[in-house]
Scaffold this motif. Structure first.
Motif, short mmCIF file in Angstrom:
data_model
loop_
_atom_site.label_atom_id
_atom_site.label_comp_id
_atom_site.label_asym_id
_atom_site.label_seq_id
_atom_site.Cartn_x
_atom_site.Cartn_y
_atom_site.Cartn_z
N GLY A 102 32.92 60.34 57.56
CA GLY A 102 33.85 60.43 56.44
C GLY A 102 35.30 60.52 56.91
O GLY A 102 36.19 59.89 56.33
N MET A 103 35.54 61.29 57.97
CA MET A 103 36.91 61.40 58.48
C MET A 103 37.37 60.10 59.12
O MET A 103 38.53 59.71 59.01
N LEU A 104 36.45 59.40 59.77
CA LEU A 104 36.79 58.12 60.38
C LEU A 104 37.18 57.11 59.31
O LEU A 104 38.20 56.42 59.42
N ASN A 105 36.39 57.01 58.26
CA ASN A 105 36.67 56.06 57.19
C ASN A 105 37.91 56.44 56.39
O ASN A 105 38.55 55.57 55.79
N ALA A 106 38.25 57.73 56.36
CA ALA A 106 39.44 58.19 55.65
C ALA A 106 40.70 58.06 56.50
O ALA A 106 41.80 58.36 56.03
N GLY A 107 40.54 57.67 57.75
CA GLY A 107 41.70 57.53 58.63
C GLY A 107 42.19 58.84 59.22
O GLY A 107 43.28 58.90 59.79
N LEU A 108 41.39 59.90 59.13
CA LEU A 108 41.79 61.19 59.68
C LEU A 108 41.60 61.25 61.19
O LEU A 108 42.25 62.05 61.87
N ILE A 109 40.71 60.44 61.71
CA ILE A 109 40.53 60.32 63.15
C ILE A 109 40.41 58.85 63.50
O ILE A 109 40.06 58.01 62.65
N GLY A 110 40.66 58.52 64.75
CA GLY A 110 40.54 57.16 65.21
C GLY A 110 39.25 56.95 65.97
O GLY A 110 38.52 57.90 66.28
N ALA A 111 38.98 55.70 66.32
CA ALA A 111 37.75 55.37 67.04
C ALA A 111 37.72 55.96 68.44
O ALA A 111 36.65 56.05 69.05
N ASP A 112 38.89 56.37 68.96
CA ASP A 112 38.95 56.94 70.30
C ASP A 112 38.97 58.46 70.29
O ASP A 112 39.17 59.10 71.33
N HIS A 113 38.77 59.07 69.12
CA HIS A 113 38.79 60.54 69.02
C HIS A 113 37.54 61.12 69.68
O HIS A 113 36.45 60.52 69.61
N PRO A 114 37.64 62.30 70.32
CA PRO A 114 36.46 62.92 70.93
C PRO A 114 35.30 63.13 69.96
O PRO A 114 34.13 63.03 70.35
N LEU A 115 35.62 63.43 68.69
CA LEU A 115 34.54 63.62 67.72
C LEU A 115 33.75 62.32 67.51
O LEU A 115 32.54 62.37 67.25
N GLU A 116 34.42 61.19 67.63
CA GLU A 116 33.71 59.92 67.47
C GLU A 116 32.77 59.68 68.65
O GLU A 116 31.70 59.06 68.50
N ALA A 117 33.15 60.15 69.84
CA ALA A 117 32.25 60.04 70.99
C ALA A 117 30.98 60.86 70.75
O ALA A 117 29.86 60.42 71.05
N VAL A 118 31.16 62.07 70.22
CA VAL A 118 30.01 62.91 69.87
C VAL A 118 29.17 62.22 68.80
O VAL A 118 27.93 62.21 68.84
N ASN A 119 29.85 61.63 67.83
CA ASN A 119 29.19 60.93 66.73
C ASN A 119 28.28 59.82 67.25
O ASN A 119 27.13 59.69 66.83
N SER A 120 28.81 59.01 68.16
CA SER A 120 28.04 57.89 68.70
C SER A 120 26.80 58.37 69.44
O SER A 120 25.72 57.76 69.32
N ALA A 121 26.93 59.45 70.19
CA ALA A 121 25.77 59.98 70.91
C ALA A 121 24.72 60.51 69.93
O ALA A 121 23.52 60.25 70.10
N LEU A 122 25.16 61.25 68.92
CA LEU A 122 24.22 61.81 67.95
C LEU A 122 23.45 60.71 67.22
O LEU A 122 22.25 60.85 66.95
#
Length: 382
Positions: A33-53
């Motif tokens: 939701g934050m990624l699609n809302a533009g609150l974080i970018g594709a290079d954000h650490p949370l996105e790395a966690v997201n991809s692994a999960l």
């Protein structure tokens, strides 16, 4: 002749594992939701966690639901088991399809991806996280027919065949009732072959052994993440080698999740909380998307734009609120139809004494969350 599975003593670590997996699902949808809302970018650490999960949390859930299938089929018979599971999942699918659709239509102005009003009639097209309910119907039928836990021949032909099917369908997820997530069938079959009693015994083993297993699995997952791997439930065009590597990453992640759960189960207060959550995973799965999206929208409106704060509040609320609602509705016939069959739809043979009150509120107590990237990795429009 195959010996009938006996009813094992409940092992808290298995409930803890289900809780860890469902918390991972809520975290995925919060970050999406934050990624699609533009609150974080594709290079954000949370996105790395997201991809692994994304690689292993649904395979882990499929494996865990498979643990309960042999006992359920033995108790009810294949036809009775399939009928009961299919009826429940179809009811929940139609109910929550309506709930999710109305909620999204009502909040189109503040959502990341508005929902087309006419889409509410296309019930054969699962959206958001609801694809998993048709998958559970397919799983109940496939496992009840193949019974891969019964004997070497069935393990080889049934289990081996589903592993092959997993490789062939990895990344193939058409938006059609029952066709999303077929690559997870191999994990459900693996769970049924391991069985509840055997895994329960393993999970009560030495902490040192599980720590070593967990570290090895986590290291393997980290290594495989460097390759071109893709989650099983997302549309992706990958070659056979990449599919095999992705399957290996999902297996490694699932083992790591089990190891973490064993360690968490050794901490009594945390164990009790997580085990309680693990026994309510179905309601959490059904309702968490609405809560997670609502929390993010409210926090942003209040001026909170820190991704870690939003993720923390959204995950806690996304798990806690559905858990509280499910606990309240349990045992209240006027309310428990949100997560269970209404009394009028229950089979006549299921008398009150025969019903396990928590069976419908677990992501799969007895067998028991991709389409389009712009709407969230597994289709949830946030």
């Amino acid at each position: 002749m195959t010996e009938a599975p006996t009813r094992p003593q409940r092992v808290a670590a298995i409930d803890v594992a289900r809780a860890v997996a469902i918390i991972g699902v809520a975290a995925n949808h919060s970050i999406d939701g934050m990624l699609n809302a533009g609150l974080i970018g594709a290079d954000h650490p949370l996105e790395a966690v997201n991809s692994a999960l994304y690689l292993f949390r649904m395979p882990a859930l499929a494996f865990l639901l498979g643990l309960f299938v042999p006992r359920a089929v033995t108790r009810r018979g294949a036809a009775g088991y399939v009928c009961e599971r299919a009826t429940l999942m179809l009811w929940l699918y139609l109910l929550w399809y309506l709930v999710q659709s109305l909620a999204e239509l009502a909040t189109n102005e503040v959502k990341n991806v508005p929902r087309e009003p006419g889409a509410i009639w296309r019930v054969w097209e699962p959206f958001a996280h609801l694809w998993f309910l048709p998958f559970l119907i397919v799983t109940s039928v496939v496992l009840a027919v193949l019974r891969p836990w019964q004997g070497p021949a069935r393990r080889l032909l049934g289990g081996g065949g589903l592993v092959l099917a997993s490789l062939l369908t990895w990344g193939w997820n058409p938006t059609l009732f029952g066709l999303t997530g077929l690559s997870l069938l191999a994990f459900a079959a693996a769970g049924s072959m391991v069985g509840l009693a055997r895994l329960g015994t393993w999970m009560q083993g030495p902490v040192r052994a599980w720590t070593a297993v967990g570290l090895l699995a986590a290291a393997s997952l980290g290594l495989l993440l460097q390759a071109d791997v893709a989650p099983s439930t997302l549309p992706a065009e990958v070659g056979l080698v990449e599919r095999a590597l992705s399957l290996g990453a999902a297996v490694a992640g699932t083992i790591a999740l089990l190891a973490v759960s064993v360690l968490l189960a050794r901490v009594p207060p945390l164990r009790d909380l997580l085990a309680a959550i693990g026994r309510r995973t179905l309601p959490i799965y059904l309702a968490h998307v609405l809560v997670v999206a609502g929390v993010r929208i409210v926090l942003v409106q209040l001026g909170v734009d820190q991704p870690y704060a939003i993720a923390a509040v959204a995950v806690v609320a996304g798990v806690g609120i559905p858990f509280a609602v499910a606990t309240f509705t349990a045992g209240r016939p006027w309310a428990n139809w949100l997560f269970d069959l209404p009394l009028a739809l229950r089979p006549r043979t299921r008398g009150p004494a025969a019903v396990d009150p928590s069976s419908a509120r677990r992501l799969s107590a007895e067998q028991d969350r991709a389409p389009s990237r712009p709407t969230g990795r597994d289709g949830a429009r946030r």
